[in-house]
Design a protein around this motif. Structure first.
Motif, mmCIF file in Angstrom:
data_model
loop_
_atom_site.group_PDB
_atom_site.id
_atom_site.type_symbol
_atom_site.label_atom_id
_atom_site.label_comp_id
_atom_site.label_asym_id
_atom_site.label_seq_id
_atom_site.Cartn_x
_atom_site.Cartn_y
_atom_site.Cartn_z
ATOM 1 N N ASP A 3 0.911 -1.047 -0.019
ATOM 2 C CA ASP A 3 0.176 0.130 0.020
ATOM 3 C C ASP A 3 0.961 1.169 0.063
ATOM 4 O OD1 ASP A 3 -3.061 1.169 0.355
ATOM 5 O OD2 ASP A 3 -1.841 2.141 2.096
ATOM 6 N N ARG B 179 0.981 4.026 -3.329
ATOM 7 C CA ARG B 179 0.648 5.395 -3.117
ATOM 8 C C ARG B 179 1.791 6.321 -2.904
ATOM 9 N NH1 ARG B 179 -4.833 5.074 -1.506
ATOM 10 N NH2 ARG B 179 -5.319 2.828 -0.867
ATOM 11 N N ARG C 179 4.080 5.165 -7.342
ATOM 12 C CA ARG C 179 2.953 5.486 -7.826
ATOM 13 C C ARG C 179 3.110 6.137 -9.325
ATOM 14 N NH1 ARG C 179 -0.365 9.721 -4.453
ATOM 15 N NH2 ARG C 179 1.285 10.919 -5.025
ATOM 16 N N ASN D 123 -2.740 10.670 -10.080
ATOM 17 C CA ASN D 123 -3.026 10.502 -8.664
ATOM 18 C C ASN D 123 -3.850 9.371 -8.130
ATOM 19 O OD1 ASN D 123 -1.622 11.735 -6.223
ATOM 20 N ND2 ASN D 123 -3.469 12.729 -5.735
ATOM 21 N N PRO E 290 -3.780 5.544 -6.908
ATOM 22 C CA PRO E 290 -2.830 4.411 -6.044
ATOM 23 C C PRO E 290 -2.554 3.102 -6.967
ATOM 24 C CG PRO E 290 -4.993 4.387 -5.038
ATOM 25 C CD PRO E 290 -5.171 5.459 -6.094
ATOM 26 N N PRO F 278 -3.193 -1.389 -4.709
ATOM 27 C CA PRO F 278 -3.121 -1.620 -3.238
ATOM 28 C C PRO F 278 -3.679 -2.745 -2.777
ATOM 29 C CG PRO F 278 -4.129 0.496 -4.029
ATOM 30 C CD PRO F 278 -3.812 -0.198 -5.200
#
Length: 363
Positions: A163, A167, A171, A177, A179, A274
């Motif tokens: 994660d 992010r 990324r 923007n 994730p 994610p």
């Protein structure tokens, strides 16, 4: 006062041992029908949607095979651990870390495109999963730490690491923007088998399962795994090392889980997200035991469990039931598998007392 005891049987039925997975599947189907009925739906329609319909259409059959592929590969690795009496519960984390290691090459070196790209990604993925699995193995061999707890806790560490990367540092800068990582290049994408929509992950998995079956059944290493799992004392007399076998079995399990993670992100997903797994690492535990820790049995069991994913989506869209229905049915299947195995190995004894005299009855 009556109490219940489990008494180990001197002998157990080989016939029932072979039939128990089928009995467990049948009991699961009955329980699933009751769940559909209680929730106000036609149980026969629900069972058809869940277990039968995915097998009647080409796209759903391909989707089932695609879901079965990582389950089979992970379960094959876990079978080595369980046969050697090592309880690796963290295959989900090893799957994720393998995906991270395998994705490092196309994300950090996107211009590296050659015939070696995919083989290197798979090697990195297997290495990452193996290294992650060796953490609880080393803790067990050096400090006698419970591998169930450490391997399970590392699942959450791996998920949080994934994660953070998607992010943050990994990324996609051109991804508005969101994730997610950038899409992998063609050289880093696992191609499909000609004439099908399935990636080469499926035949690779079958090859691994066959090789592992030969190793477990025909080699001295397979003999060592079985002996140490059934009788560590006898294994020590034969000169086998429990510590070395623990490291070996965890490395194999982690390596195959990591390979599965790499093939998942380079094939089905083609990028890092994610969440890259619907719980393959945990479901593979059920697959391993339903397949009797035998690679060929695991192939069949993996296909059966994959049906629960596709069937769960089918009943969700057709009947409006919760999307957690697949997890519930998977849990019921594991419960019935373990219950059947328990009754095969043990008999139930009811012990009662009348004053100082005891009454014993067996089931």
């Amino acid at each position: 006062m009556m109490r219940v005891e489990l008494v180990k049987r001197k002998e157990h039925s080989r016939k029932m041992a072979l039939l128990s997975p089928l009995i467990a599947v049948g009991l699961t189907a009955i329980a699933a029908g009751l769940i559909f009925s209680i929730s106000g739906h036609n149980p026969l329609f629900g069972l058809y949607k869940f277990f039968i319909e995915p097998l009647t259409q080409e796209w759903s059959l391909n989707a089932t095979i695609a879901k079965a592929t990582p389950l089979i590969l992970i379960a094959c690795g876990l079978s080595v651990c369980y046969l050697s009496n090592n309880w690796n519960i963290g295959a989900e984390g090893q799957f994720v870390v393998g995906a991270l290691f395998g994705s490092a090459l196309p994300i950090l070196m996107p211009d590296f495109e050659s015939a070696a790209t995919l083989p290197l990604m798979m090697a990195f993925g297997a290495l990452g999963g193996a290294l992650w699995a060796l953490i609880p193995a080393l803790l067990k061999t050096r400090f006698n730490t419970n591998e169930i707890l450490t391997s399970l806790m590392l699942v959450y560490v791996a998920s949080l690491l994934l994660d953070y990367l998607v992010r943050g540092p990994w990324r996609d800068p051109g991804g508005y923007n969101f994730p997610e990582s950038a899409l992998f290049s063609d050289a880093a994408t696992l191609s499909t088998v000609p004439g099908t929509s399935l990636s080469y992950a499926a035949p690779i998995t079958l090859i691994v399962a066959v090789v592992l079956a030969v190793v477990l059944g025909k080699t001295i290493k397979g003999f060592e795994i079985r002996v140490m799992g059934e009788s560590p004392r006898a294994g020590s007399f034969a000169g086998f090392s429990a510590k070395k076998l623990t490291l070996f079995s965890f490395a194999i399990a982690g390596g195959l889980a990591g390979l599965a993670g790499t093939m998942e992100v380079s094939g089905a997903l083609n990028q890092l997200l994610p969440t890259i797994s619907p719980g393959y690492g945990f479901t593979a535990i059920i697959v391993a035991f339903l397949g009797r820790l035998n690679p060929f049995g695991i192939i069949v069991a993996g296909f059966v469990l994959a049906l629960s994913y596709i069937g769960g989506e089918a009943v969700q869209s057709a009947m409006g039931v919760s999307n957690k229905i697949a997890s519930v049915i998977q849990g019921l299947l594991l419960f019935f598998v373990l219950a059947c195995d328990t009754l095969i190995l043990y008999r139930i004894r009811f012990v009662g007392r009348r004053g100082s005299a005891g009454e014993v009855s067996h089931v």
